[in-house]
Design an enzyme around this catalytic site. Structure first.
Site, PDB file in Angstrom:
ATOM      1  N   ASP A 126       8.180  -2.968   3.387  1.00  0.00           N
ATOM      2  CA  ASP A 126       7.654  -1.673   2.992  1.00  0.00           C
ATOM      3  C   ASP A 126       7.974  -0.693   4.130  1.00  0.00           C
ATOM      4  O   ASP A 126       9.098  -0.217   4.229  1.00  0.00           O
ATOM      5  CB  ASP A 126       6.156  -1.862   2.744  1.00  0.00           C
ATOM      6  CG  ASP A 126       5.470  -0.654   2.146  1.00  0.00           C
ATOM      7  OD1 ASP A 126       6.089   0.095   1.399  1.00  0.00           O
ATOM      8  OD2 ASP A 126       4.268  -0.454   2.434  1.00  0.00           O
ATOM      9  N   LEU A 134       7.754  -6.455  10.148  1.00  0.00           N
ATOM     10  CA  LEU A 134       8.963  -7.213  10.484  1.00  0.00           C
ATOM     11  C   LEU A 134       9.567  -6.791  11.806  1.00  0.00           C
ATOM     12  O   LEU A 134      10.122  -7.615  12.528  1.00  0.00           O
ATOM     13  CB  LEU A 134       9.985  -7.055   9.371  1.00  0.00           C
ATOM     14  CG  LEU A 134       9.653  -7.994   8.228  1.00  0.00           C
ATOM     15  CD1 LEU A 134      10.443  -7.628   7.006  1.00  0.00           C
ATOM     16  CD2 LEU A 134       9.917  -9.433   8.638  1.00  0.00           C
TER      17      LEU A 134
HETATM   18  P1  IMP Z   1       5.158  -3.214   6.168  1.00  0.00           P
HETATM   19  O1  IMP Z   1       4.800  -3.608   7.552  1.00  0.00           O
HETATM   20  O2  IMP Z   1       4.677  -1.815   5.847  1.00  0.00           O
HETATM   21  O3  IMP Z   1       6.630  -3.390   5.846  1.00  0.00           O
HETATM   22  O4  IMP Z   1       4.289  -4.108   5.187  1.00  0.00           O
HETATM   23  C1  IMP Z   1       4.712  -5.335   4.737  1.00  0.00           C
HETATM   24  C2  IMP Z   1       3.541  -6.074   4.129  1.00  0.00           C
HETATM   25  O5  IMP Z   1       2.680  -5.175   3.430  1.00  0.00           O
HETATM   26  C3  IMP Z   1       3.987  -7.080   3.104  1.00  0.00           C
HETATM   27  O6  IMP Z   1       4.262  -8.344   3.684  1.00  0.00           O
HETATM   28  C4  IMP Z   1       2.805  -7.112   2.154  1.00  0.00           C
HETATM   29  O7  IMP Z   1       1.828  -8.029   2.608  1.00  0.00           O
HETATM   30  C5  IMP Z   1       2.231  -5.714   2.222  1.00  0.00           C
HETATM   31  N1  IMP Z   1       2.693  -4.856   1.104  1.00  0.00           N
HETATM   32  C6  IMP Z   1       3.534  -3.810   1.169  1.00  0.00           C
HETATM   33  N2  IMP Z   1       3.750  -3.265  -0.039  1.00  0.00           N
HETATM   34  C7  IMP Z   1       3.032  -4.007  -0.912  1.00  0.00           C
HETATM   35  C8  IMP Z   1       2.850  -3.961  -2.353  1.00  0.00           C
HETATM   36  O8  IMP Z   1       3.406  -3.128  -3.106  1.00  0.00           O
HETATM   37  N3  IMP Z   1       2.036  -4.922  -2.863  1.00  0.00           N
HETATM   38  C9  IMP Z   1       1.410  -5.870  -2.117  1.00  0.00           C
HETATM   39  N4  IMP Z   1       1.551  -5.949  -0.781  1.00  0.00           N
HETATM   40  C10 IMP Z   1       2.355  -5.025  -0.184  1.00  0.00           C
END
Ligand code: IMP
Ligand code: MG
Length: 182
Positions: free
Chosen positions: A103, A108
């Site tokens: 997202d 990551l």
């Molecule tokens: P980031 O650090 O913003 O890339 O978030 C990644 C994490 O957020 C993922 O591993 C999910 O656990 C959670 N996440 C992001 N988008 C969604 C979604 O649309 N549905 C459910 N979980 C999400």
């Protein structure tokens, strides 16, 4: 006033599994003749990791890590914390991090930097879903299942407040005010 959660199918199970098979074939070709350790990022990647691992035709090892970046909210907090670390060293090994969704990329970015400092031979990233328009951190994804629009999705491991992980498809979650409730 009651909030009602409803889910509509975005990616049906057959399409998910067909794409997982293609990704597994690509990974098998890219690591031909080598061993591979899959790192499943709990809990969201459990379903994807098992389906992927079954279809990769290489000697596979599995390890698990749990990090938290989201609470029960649908927006990233930007903070990342290791809740459970790997059981074994990854030094000198081919490592494929398996994520459910990228997202903002903050989770990551943190994770890859930390894993890289442990000196794996190769470190690659695989994600079932990608929301490219949401990216804040600059992470390179090696294998992507599906690019999706900026909508909150659940199922196939993904949750909303720990619910809906076991749905066999990816669904859009919408939350509406339900005034019809008595
Ligand atoms: P980031 O650090 O913003 O890339 O978030 C990644 C994490 O957020 C993922 O591993 C999910 O656990 C959670 N996440 C992001 N988008 C969604 C979604 O649309 N549905 C459910 N979980 C999400
Ligand atoms: Mg989550």
């Amino acid at each position: 006033m009651v909030l009602r959660e409803s889910i509509s199918v975005m990616i049906p199970e057959e399409r998910l599994l067909a794409r997982v098979r293609e990704m597994a074939e690509q990974i098998t070709a890219d690591f031909a003749g080598e061993e591979l350790k899959l790192i499943c990022i709990l809990k969201g990647s459990v379903f994807f990791t098992t389906e992927l691992a079954k279809r990769i035709d290489l000697p596979i090892k599995l390890d698990f890590m749990s990090v938290s970046s989201y609470g029960d909210e649908t927006e990233s907090s930007g903070r990342v914390r290791i809740v459970k670390d790997l059981d074994e060293s990854i030094r000198g090994q081919n490592v494929l991090v398996v994520e459910d969704i990228v997202d903002s990329g903050r989770t990551l970015e943190f994770l890859l930097e930390m894993l890289n400092s442990r000196q794996p031979e190769k470190l690659r990233l695989c994600t079932l879903l990608d929301k490219p328009t949401r990216r804040v951190a600059d992470v390179k994804v090696d294998y992507t299942g599906f690019e999706i629009p900026d909508e909150f999705v659940v199922g196939f491991g993904l949750d909303y407040a720990q619910k809906y992980r076991a749905l066999p498809y990816i669904g859009r979650l919408s939350i509406t005010k339900d005034d019809t409730e008595a």
